[in-house]
Structures are given as structure tokens and as C-alpha cells.
Scaffold this motif. Structure first.
Motif, short mmCIF file in Angstrom:
data_model
loop_
_atom_site.label_atom_id
_atom_site.label_comp_id
_atom_site.label_asym_id
_atom_site.label_seq_id
_atom_site.Cartn_x
_atom_site.Cartn_y
_atom_site.Cartn_z
N PHE A 57 3.90 1.58 -1.05
CA PHE A 57 4.59 1.70 -2.34
C PHE A 57 3.71 2.43 -3.33
O PHE A 57 4.16 3.36 -4.02
N PHE A 58 2.45 2.04 -3.41
CA PHE A 58 1.55 2.68 -4.37
C PHE A 58 1.15 4.08 -3.93
O PHE A 58 0.98 4.97 -4.75
N LEU A 59 1.01 4.27 -2.63
CA LEU A 59 0.63 5.60 -2.15
C LEU A 59 1.75 6.60 -2.35
O LEU A 59 1.53 7.76 -2.65
N HIS B 295 -4.76 10.45 -3.12
CA HIS B 295 -3.87 9.60 -2.35
C HIS B 295 -3.68 10.11 -0.93
O HIS B 295 -3.52 9.34 0.00
N ARG C 236 3.85 6.73 -4.68
CA ARG C 236 4.00 7.13 -6.08
C ARG C 236 2.91 8.07 -6.52
O ARG C 236 3.15 9.02 -7.25
N GLY C 237 1.68 7.78 -6.05
CA GLY C 237 0.59 8.66 -6.44
C GLY C 237 0.71 9.98 -5.73
O GLY C 237 0.93 10.04 -4.52
N LYS C 238 0.61 11.08 -6.47
CA LYS C 238 0.83 12.35 -5.80
C LYS C 238 -0.42 13.21 -5.77
O LYS C 238 -0.35 14.41 -5.59
N LEU D 17 -6.66 8.96 0.91
CA LEU D 17 -6.55 7.53 1.18
C LEU D 17 -5.63 7.28 2.37
O LEU D 17 -5.92 6.47 3.25
N GLN D 18 -4.51 7.99 2.39
CA GLN D 18 -3.57 7.84 3.48
C GLN D 18 -4.26 8.14 4.81
O GLN D 18 -4.11 7.42 5.79
N LEU E 91 0.83 -1.21 0.00
CA LEU E 91 0.00 0.00 0.00
C LEU E 91 0.86 1.25 0.00
O LEU E 91 0.61 2.21 -0.73
#
Lengths: 275, 310
Positions: B100-102, B110, B104-106, B113-114, B98
Motif C-alpha cells: 500500500f505504501f510502496l 521506492h 503510493r510513493g512514486k 525498496l521494492q 508495505l
């Protein structure tokens, strides 16, 4: 990183998000059903919104007094704990005095101790000092003692206050208290807010301490009340009221989190793991 | 009153020390009395037989011999071990992916989501316990319904009431609660990895999985190991969720050491009443203390080792 996420990645993130949201949404809409509807199909949406479940929850849980108890417990504790630790942080990190290192060492000791073994003796001592079965006693027990975590957090916030401000105030003849109250306190506000939020969440969610120490039901806090309500309402299979009670108890937490979410997230990482 | 002010301003050292001791004395006393001293007191009580009613009676090492021969204690420890192996491993694996993907998304999404992932961490253990008790409920639980959707009839199976599944059922609860926190930590750590390290990998056409395994994880291995150990210790100490979900049942199938110690003194709803045993509880506490201190030292030794340079 310049590369964007694949669809797979976004789906994964959405999936986990749904794992968090779905149970919470489920609780909310079940709390608005009737027990009959619930047994028919726990997953269907309610026909009409049964807000009276909330009234029932408030009555069964005796939520009026319980809410007042919790208000007293949380805000009383908040004020005491923040006052104590902010002053302590100032004294321990910005002043130089004999014996400071020793006392700091004593406080940091708590970070090394497991804490699990003091449950029983702490209870015995509290009873000895008549702090048990009293909201005020419990507030004192939990919040008057120095907290290593709070002091560490506050010290990192206080570090950025320039020493010259204190010095010039001292030259102007200000007393220690005035320096603290008029200079340090306002400038440490971000830190104070952060430890307040954490203390609020810890106190509001605290189950074990009120459970152990507050034997009188009239003194119960929300957390303990919901726990006991679980037995009562399950026995009568009155699940929808129980769900309503849970939603009610969740509201303050979620509101505080929604407002202060950035600080919570920032503070959680300060006190935590370093690589 | 003026002579007091005069006195203080003429004696700055006195003023300073009276300020310090004045504001530190009571909090420090509370701290020492209620948080440090009980450690010593627990050693003292561990040599006593005491029900909390009559006077304590000195019995030497009897509590400890009883403890070393206590099958319930060892059973609890084995349950702790089970949780300590599964929970950190699963939690950190999920958190890594999670994060890793978070990282990258800027976008704003995101960030939201965090924040959302962190929510289980701030909810009271009572709510979490009840929520998951309902998910695992035999009659109307979420889990059984999901099985039903796939055509598997669980026939009202009570996950928390079955001796074989109860302990395993605790694992998803702990994972659900803790993933958010560690996702946060890992996201911050991953954001600290310089972009240059990804460049050659991207040029070579590496997949996301390869980037995660070959670049990201080695770079933040320090954070991962400390998190893992932290989580192991936390799982060992935790007992309030177990208390609320199962009370240690059914038949001791989910008993953990912290709860076992707790039950020696305090009455848990839904379990048989027993006369409190302050001495025995203290002995258990001391053993846990020793285990955790040793664990702490071992951890400190291990984390002193390699730090990866960029």
C-alpha cells in the motif's frame, strides 16, 4: 495516487528494509572479525579486518573444486535447459502440428501435480539410469526435461514476433532450423534472458537435488558445501570462518540480482498470481 | 549432403515433422520418464516394503494402515497446519501494508525498496537457514541480544532447541522470505486501481488506514485470496528450510510431513540413522498428493466466485 505517504508510512518501509539489510550486514562484518572478538561481543565492529577468514573459508570448504563443480552444474544446466525450452516453446506455440494439443496438455499437467510425491520414485529411476552421484547426470536430470514454467514464459515473449517474418522466410526457402536460429531466437532474447536468470538462480541455490544425488564430497556444489561446513565449523566453534563462507556463497546471487533485478522482478510476476 | 537438403526442401511436411520430433523427443521423454511417470511409480511403491537394498516385497495396504496409525505422521500434519495458518496470514498482512505504501510513493527510493524487499526470495535456503539459526542462537543470537537491549536477560535461550518455541520460531523465517514476493504482487495490483476511487475518500478526509481497509483491500480481494491460497499450499509443501534449520527436531517438535517423508529415505544430518523405507515414504507421498489435489479443486471452485467490477 496523488497523496503522498505520511511519515509513519515511510518509517514502516524503512523498518522493513532494515530487517532485510541488517542481518546481511551483520554477516559481512562478523566475517571480518576474529573468533575471540566474536565471542567477546557478537555485535561490535571488527578491530581490524580479518580477510584471512575468507582464505580459511576457501580452504575448509575446498572452495576451489566446489566452485568449479558449481560453475559446471549451473552453466551446463543453464545452456541445456534454455536450449531445450526455447526450442520447445517455439515448436509448441508457433507451429501447428498434429498431436500438439496433447503434448501441451501433458506438459501443463505438471502445474497441477503437487510434485512432492515423486521425490522417491524419481530417485529410484535416476539411480537405475545411473544418473546419480554424477554432476553431468544431475544436469541432465534437472534440465533436459521440459519445463512448463519456462515454456509459458517464453510463449508470452514469442507472441509478439510477427508471423509474416516466418512466412516470408519460408517462401524464400529457409529451413526450419534457419528460421528458428536466425529469426525466432534473436527476437526472443528478452524471454531467453528472463528464463536464464531464473534457471541460474534456481540451479545455484538448489540444495535438495545436489544433497540427495551427489554423495561424493568431491562433487559437491556450493549450497551443499556450506551446509556440511556448518556442522564442521560449528563443532570447532569457528563461526567467523563460517560467516565468511556464507558471504562468499552469497556473492554470485547478489551480483546477478543487482544486474538483472528488473527482469527478475518482472518475470516473477508474469508466472504468478492473476487477480 | 546435397541430396539431404534436396529431400528436405522437396518434402516440407517431412522437414517440419522431423524438426518437431527431433527436438522434442528427448526432452519430452525425460519429462515423462522423470516427472510424470514417478507419480504412477509412487503408487506402485506405496504397496511395497523396500529398504533399497534387497528386492521390494509386496505388502498390499500395510503401509497405509501403518500410516493411519502413525502418531508421528499426525504430529507432522499438525505442525504443517500450524504453519499453514500463521505464515500466510502474517505474510500477507505485512505485504499488504508495505505494498500500500510502496504503491503510493512514486520516487526512485521506492523502486529501490521494492527491489530490496525481494532479496530474501532469491537467496539460497541454506544461507537463509544458517542466517536465522544464528539469529536464534542461544549464545550470540540477534534475538537474545535485542531482548538484552530491553533489559530482558534470555540467559542463552536456544529458540530452535526448545520444544515449545522451535515451531513458532519457524514462522518469522518463512514470513521474512516471502513478504517481498507478495509485496510485489500486491503493489502491481494496487497500481491498477483507478484514481477516481480514491478521490471521494480523500475529499472526505479519510485516513490512510481507512483507505486501505475500505477501498484497497476489497478492490484487490481476488489477488489476495489467490495469493493466500498459493502461500498455504507452498507452506504445506516446503521442507528444505525446516531441514536446514532444525532437521525436524528437537524431538520431532518441528517435523513436517514433507520432511517426514524425506527422512524415510534420506539421511538428515543430526538425526538418528534409520534403514530406508521406500515403500512407506511413497505411501506418505501418495497421501500428500491426494490432499493437495483435493485442496487444488476446492481452491479452483472458490476462486471461480465473485470478481469485483469497477
Amino acid at each position: 495516487m496523488k497523496k503522498r505517504n505520511s511519515i509513519f508510512a515511510e518509517i514502516l518501509l524503512a523498518f522493513w528494509a532494515s530487517l532485510i539489510i541488517l542481518p546481511l550486514i551483520w554477516i559481512v562484518y562478523v566475517s571480518l572479525k576474529t573468533n575471540y572478538e566474536f565471542y567477546l561481543n557478537p555485535w561490535a565492529l571488527p578491530e581490524s579486518l580479518q580477510f584471512e577468514n575468507y582464505i580459511n573459508a576457501i580452504i575448509t570448504l575446498n572452495l576451489g573444486p566446489v566452485f568449479l563443480n558449481t560453475l559446471y552444474f549451473v552453466f551446463g544446466g543453464l545452456i541445456v535447459g534454455v536450449a531445450v525450452n526455447t526450442l520447445a516453446a517455439y515448436i509448441l506455440t508457433r507451429l501447428e502440428w498434429k498431436g500438439k494439443k496433447f503434448i501441451l496438455g501433458l506438459i501443463m499437467l505438471s502445474l497441477f501435480l503437487p510434485g512432492i510425491n515423486i521425490l522417491v520414485p524419481q530417485y529410484v529411476l535416476a539411480v537405475f539410469f545411473k544418473l546419480n552421484n554424477s554432476l553431468t547426470g544431475l544436469i541432465l536430470l534437472i534440465n533436459v526435461a521440459l519445463s512448463a514454467f519456462d515454456i509459458l514464459l517464453m510463449s508470452s515473449f514469442m507472441r509478439s514476433i510477427p508471423k509474416e517474418l516466418e512466412e516470408s522466410a519460408r517462401i524464400d526457402g529457409a529451413t526450419m532450423w534457419v528460421i528458428f536460429w536466425k529469426i525466432i531466437f534473436p527476437l526472443s532474447m528478452p524471454g531467453i534472458i528472463t528464463i536464464s536468470i531464473f534457471r541460474f538462480l534456481n540451479l545455484y541455490n538448489d540444495f535438495i537435488n545436489p544433497f540427495i544425488y551427489l554423495t561424493d564430497p568431491s562433487k559437491h556444489t556450493v549450497a551443499v558445501s556450506v551446509y556440511y561446513a556448518n556442522t564442521v565449523l560449528r563443532y570447532t566453534s569457528n563461526y567467523v570462518t563460517l560467516f565468511a563462507a556464507i558471504v562468499v556463497s552469497l556473492v554470485p546471487t547478489l551480483v546477478i540480482y543487482a544486474i538483472f533485478q528488473k527482469r527478475v522482478v518482472a518475470g516473477a510476476t508474469i508466472g504468478a498470481v492473476k487477480g | 549432403m546435397n541430396w539431404i537438403k534436396k529431400f528436405y526442401s522437396n518434402h516440407p511436411k517431412f522437414a517440419k515433422y522431423s524438426f518437431i520430433y527431433g527436438f522434442l523427443a528427448i526432452p519430452l521423454t525425460f519429462y515423462v520418464v522423470f516427472y510424470l511417470f514417478p507419480n504412477i511409480l509412487s503408487v506402485y511403491y506405496s504397496f511395497m516394503k523396500w529398504s533399497g537394498l534387497s528386492d521390494p516385497k509386496f505388502i498390499g495396504l500395510q503401509n497405509y494402515t501403518r500410516l493411519f496409525n502413525d502418531p508421528f505422521f499426525y504430529e507432522s500434519l499438525s505442525h504443517n497446519l500450524f504453519l499453514m495458518l500463521l505464515v500466510p496470514f502474517i505474510t500477507i498482512s505485512i505485504a499488504l501494508v508495505l505494498a500500500f505504501f510502496l504503491a503510493r510513493g512514486k520516487s526512485k527510493v521506492h523502486d529501490i525498496l521494492q527491489a530490496l524487499f525481494f532479496v530474501p526470495n532469491i537467496i539460497s535456503s541454506v544461507v537463509i537457514g544458517l542466517l536465522w539459526a544464528f539469529i536464534y542462537n542461544g549464545d550470540f543470537g540477534l534475538l537474545n541480544t535485542i531482548f538484552g537491549l530491553f533489559g530482558v536477560d534470555m540467559d542463552g535461550f536456544w529458540w530452535l532447541g526448545n520444544v515449545n518455541t522451535a515451531l513458532l520460531a519457524l514462522v518469522p523465517v518463512y514470513v521474512w522470505v516471502n513478504v517481498g514476493f507478495y509485496t510485489l504482487i500486491f503493489t502491481n495490483a494496487i497500481k491498477g486501481i483507478p484514481d477516481s476511487l480514491y478521490e471521494s475518500a480523500i475529499l472526505d478526509g479519510a485516513t490512510e488506514g481507512q483507505i486501505l481497509r475500505k477501498i484497497v483491500i476489497p478492490m484487490i480481494m481476488g489477488v489476495i485470496s489467490v495469493s493466500a491460497l498459493f502461500l498455504v499450499l507452498m507452506t504445506f509443501r516446503s521442507y528444505d528450510l525446516v531441514l536446514i534449520l532444525t532437521g525436524g527436531g528437537p524431538g520431532g517438535a518441528t517435523q513436517v510431513v514433507g520432511l517426514y517423508m524425506f527422512s524415510m529415505v534420506f539421511q538428515i544430518l543430526g538425526t538418528a540413522a534409520r534403514t530406508p523405507s521406500y515403500g512407506y515414504a511413497s505411501a506418505i507421498g501418495i497421501i500428500l498428493f491426494i490432499i493437495l489435489i483435493i485442496a487444488k479443486f476446492i481452491i479452483d471452485k472458490i476462486t471461480k466466485s465473485d470478481d469485483i467490477e469497477y
